[in-house]
Design an enzyme around this catalytic site. Structure first.
Site, mmCIF file in Angstrom:
data_model
loop_
_atom_site.group_PDB
_atom_site.id
_atom_site.type_symbol
_atom_site.label_atom_id
_atom_site.label_comp_id
_atom_site.label_asym_id
_atom_site.label_seq_id
_atom_site.Cartn_x
_atom_site.Cartn_y
_atom_site.Cartn_z
ATOM 1 N NE ARG A 12 94.808 79.292 56.488
ATOM 2 C CZ ARG A 12 93.764 79.473 57.290
ATOM 3 N NH1 ARG A 12 93.775 78.941 58.485
ATOM 4 N NH2 ARG A 12 92.727 80.184 56.904
ATOM 5 C CG ASP A 60 88.042 84.056 46.658
ATOM 6 O OD1 ASP A 60 87.541 83.142 47.345
ATOM 7 O OD2 ASP A 60 87.781 85.266 46.848
ATOM 8 C CG ASN A 87 89.959 71.798 53.794
ATOM 9 O OD1 ASN A 87 89.607 71.384 54.892
ATOM 10 N ND2 ASN A 87 90.891 72.751 53.652
ATOM 11 C CB SER A 140 81.377 71.973 60.621
ATOM 12 O OG SER A 140 81.480 72.278 62.001
ATOM 13 C CE1 TYR A 153 82.511 76.972 59.313
ATOM 14 C CE2 TYR A 153 81.624 75.673 61.126
ATOM 15 C CZ TYR A 153 82.580 75.861 60.149
ATOM 16 O OH TYR A 153 83.609 74.962 59.984
ATOM 17 C CB SER A 154 75.052 75.908 61.804
ATOM 18 O OG SER A 154 75.866 75.871 62.955
ATOM 19 C CB ALA A 155 72.852 78.300 57.542
ATOM 20 C CE LYS A 157 82.197 74.373 56.725
ATOM 21 N NZ LYS A 157 83.163 73.915 55.699
ATOM 22 C CB ILE A 186 90.248 69.774 63.922
ATOM 23 C CG1 ILE A 186 89.061 68.837 63.646
ATOM 24 C CG2 ILE A 186 91.548 69.150 63.426
ATOM 25 C CD1 ILE A 186 89.150 67.474 64.300
#
Length: 241
Positions: A12, A60, A87, A140, A153-155, A157, A186
């Site tokens: 997806r 996974d 991804n 990101s 999430y920032s760490a 990425k 997006i």
């Protein structure tokens, strides 16, 4: 023989668009997904209906043993991959003082540890093929600018960008390029809860991007014209700074 490319989280969103786009360019696609077999099958059928070749590969990315088992078996049966697009990712947003261990560890295991879990079994077979290769990691805008509620999430990425740059140095002499793509907001399930007013305020182009616009950059990074580009992080974000 078609060059094989693994795209993780290809059932997806951005991953699906990347899989369809690379298949259009003649690559044979291994469509990875964790769950949601029906959506993965839709990606598969879309590639086949367009004259491409693809297969499903369920595992996974956060499970190191499962990645190693599935990928080694696939390589034994079908040969090494020419390229990989990392991804697959998740988010679990909340203010840092409220962030429990599960919110931190879950993001790290899927969005960062997957770099090791997926690539480690694939790198030596790619090298031994002696025909170069392409690796693209999807990071990101949050990794570059930071974002409230996304410390985890920032760490993860950001770590992905660092790993990508370092691996690019190791693989450059093998003619395997390693680059990061950093999407902004997006049109996917992950951005479904983003308010339109926020988009108009923070995105200079005043709209969300489309998955196909990210896929276009990945397609270029897999093209012969990108052979001298490696270790880079390229943003697709409508002008966000």
């Amino acid at each position: 023989m078609q060059k094989r490319v693994l795209v993780t989280g290809a059932n997806r969103g951005i991953g699906k668009a990347i899989a369809l786009g690379l298949a259009e360019d003649g690559f044979e696609i291994a469509i990875n997904y964790k769950s949601g077999h029906n959506s993965a099958d839709i990606t598969l059928q879309g590639i086949i209906d367009n004259g491409g070749k693809a297969s499903l590969l369920q595992f996974d990315v956060s499970d190191r043993n499962e990645c190693k088992k599935v990928l080694q078996k696939d390589i034994e049966e079908s040969g090494p991959f020419y390229g990989v697009v990392l991804n697959a990712g998740i988010k679990n947003d909340c203010p840092f003082p409220d962030m429990d261990e599960q919110a931190w560890d879950g993001i790290m295991s899927t969005d960062l540890d997957s770099f090791y879990n997926v690539l480690r079994p694939l790198i030596m077979p790619m090298i031994k093929m002696r025909c170069g290769g392409r690796i693209v990691t999807v990071t990101s805008v949050s990794a570059i600018t930071g974002n409230r509620g996304q410390v985890n999430y920032s760490a993860a990425k950001s770590g992905l960008i660092g790993a990508t740059k370092s691996l690019s140095l190791e693989l450059a002499k093998r003619n395997i390029t390693v680059n990061s793509v950093a999407p902004g907001i997006i049109e996917t399930d992950m951005s479904a809860d983003v308010d339109e007013e926020v988009i108009r305020r923070v995105v200079p182009m005043r709209r969300q991007g489309k998955p196909e616009e990210v896929a276009s950059l990945v397609k270029y990074l897999f093209s012969p014209g990108s052979s001298y580009i490696t270790g880079q992080t390229i943003s697709v974000n409508g002008g966000m700074i």
